[in-house]
Design a protein around this motif. Structure first.
Motif, short mmCIF file in Angstrom:
data_model
loop_
_atom_site.label_atom_id
_atom_site.label_comp_id
_atom_site.label_asym_id
_atom_site.label_seq_id
_atom_site.Cartn_x
_atom_site.Cartn_y
_atom_site.Cartn_z
N ALA A 21 0.82 -1.22 0.00
CA ALA A 21 0.00 0.00 0.00
C ALA A 21 0.85 1.27 0.00
O ALA A 21 0.47 2.29 0.56
CB ALA A 21 -0.97 0.00 1.19
N SER A 23 3.35 1.98 1.62
CA SER A 23 3.81 2.41 2.94
C SER A 23 5.30 2.72 2.87
O SER A 23 6.05 2.15 2.07
CB SER A 23 3.52 1.35 3.99
N VAL A 54 -3.54 3.08 -4.08
CA VAL A 54 -3.33 3.77 -2.81
C VAL A 54 -2.16 4.73 -3.01
O VAL A 54 -1.12 4.34 -3.54
CB VAL A 54 -3.02 2.78 -1.67
N ALA A 57 -0.11 4.51 2.55
CA ALA A 57 -0.70 4.21 3.85
C ALA A 57 0.09 4.82 5.00
O ALA A 57 -0.21 4.56 6.16
CB ALA A 57 -0.78 2.69 4.03
N THR A 95 -6.11 6.50 -1.63
CA THR A 95 -6.16 6.87 -0.22
C THR A 95 -4.78 7.24 0.32
O THR A 95 -3.77 6.67 -0.09
CB THR A 95 -6.76 5.70 0.58
N ALA A 97 -2.82 8.25 4.20
CA ALA A 97 -3.02 8.17 5.65
C ALA A 97 -1.76 8.60 6.39
O ALA A 97 -0.65 8.52 5.85
CB ALA A 97 -3.40 6.74 6.06
#
Length: 203
Positions: A21, A23, A54, A57, A95, A97
C-alpha cells in the motif's frame, strides 16, 4: 521504491511499493528528501504520486513500531517540499493516511481520484502529528475540520475533501496525469525566477 521520471523541467516522483500500500520506510523517506532537494535547482514542477490504487498508507507497520512513526524524517520531508521554489502538485491516485498526509499538505496543489479517502489516525494510535501538519491542515480546511480529522479520527471522502478545500479537484483515475499536465503548462513555459517569485508573493 522511489522512482523519478524527469520530463524536462517537470519531475514526477512515484512511490512504488503497491504490494505494501505504498507504505514508507526510513530509507524511502530519505530517498524522497534527497530527490526533493535535487529538484530545487532543476525543476519548475514537481509531482508526487503513487503506483496502484493507494497513494500511501503512511509509515510501514514494522518500521512504525520501531520508531518511524515519530521520526523527524517526516517533518524534514514536508518542510523541504514546502520550501521548494517550484510548483508542487500531489496527484493522489488513492487513499492517503498518517505521515503521507503531510506530504500532500506541503504541496501547492492537490488532485485526487474519486475513491480516495483521507485520514490521519494519530489520536487512535497514540502519536502526535508532525509539527507542521496541523497548521497546514487548519489553513486549508479551518480549525474545526482539522480537529474532525486529527482529534475525531474521521475518514474524509474525496467529495468532502473538495468541499472543505483540502483538494482542488477530483479527477477520474485515467485522466489524473492529463490533469497534472494541464496544471503544469503555465509554470513550465515561464522562467524559474517567475515561478519562484509568484510562489513567494502568495506566501
Amino acid at each position: 521504491m522511489i522512482d523519478v521520471e524527469k520530463e524536462g523541467e517537470r519531475w514526477v516522483v512515484i512511490i512504488n511499493r503497491p504490494e505494501k500500500a505504498n507504505s514508507l520506510t526510513a530509507d524511502m523517506l530519505s530517498a524522497l528528501i534527497d530527490t526533493v532537494k535535487a529538484a530545487r535547482s532543476e525543476a519548475k514542477v514537481l509531482v508526487l504520486t503513487g503506483t496502484g490504487k493507494v497513494f500511501s498508507a503512511g509509515a510501514d507497520l514494522d518500521a512504525a513500531k520501531a520508531g518511524l512513526a515519530v521520526s523527524p524524517l517526516w517533518e524534514d520531508l514536508s518542510s523541504t517540499l514546502a520550501e521548494l521554489p517550484c510548483l508542487t502538485i500531489a496527484a493522489l491516485n488513492g487513499t492517503l493516511a498518517g505521515g503521507a498526509f503531510g506530504m500532500a499538505l506541503a504541496c501547492d496543489l492537490r488532485l485526487c481520484v474519486p475513491d480516495a479517502k483521507f485520514f490521519y489516525p494519530v489520536m487512535k494510535l497514540g502519536y502526535l502529528p508532525q509539527p507542521s501538519d496541523p497548521k497546514r491542515l487548519a489553513a486549508l480546511v479551518g480549525p474545526a475540520r482539522a480537529k474532525m480529522i486529527l482529534m475525531a479520527g474521521q475518514k474524509i471522502t474525496a467529495d468532502e475533501a473538495l468541499s472543505w478545500g483540502l483538494i482542488e479537484r477530483i479527477v477520474e483515475r485515467e485522466a489524473l496525469m492529463t490533469a497534472v499536465s494541464e496544471l503544469s503548462e503555465a509554470a513550465l513555459t515561464a522562467s524559474s525566477y517567475h515561478v519562484a517569485g509568484i510562489k513567494e508573493l502568495i506566501k
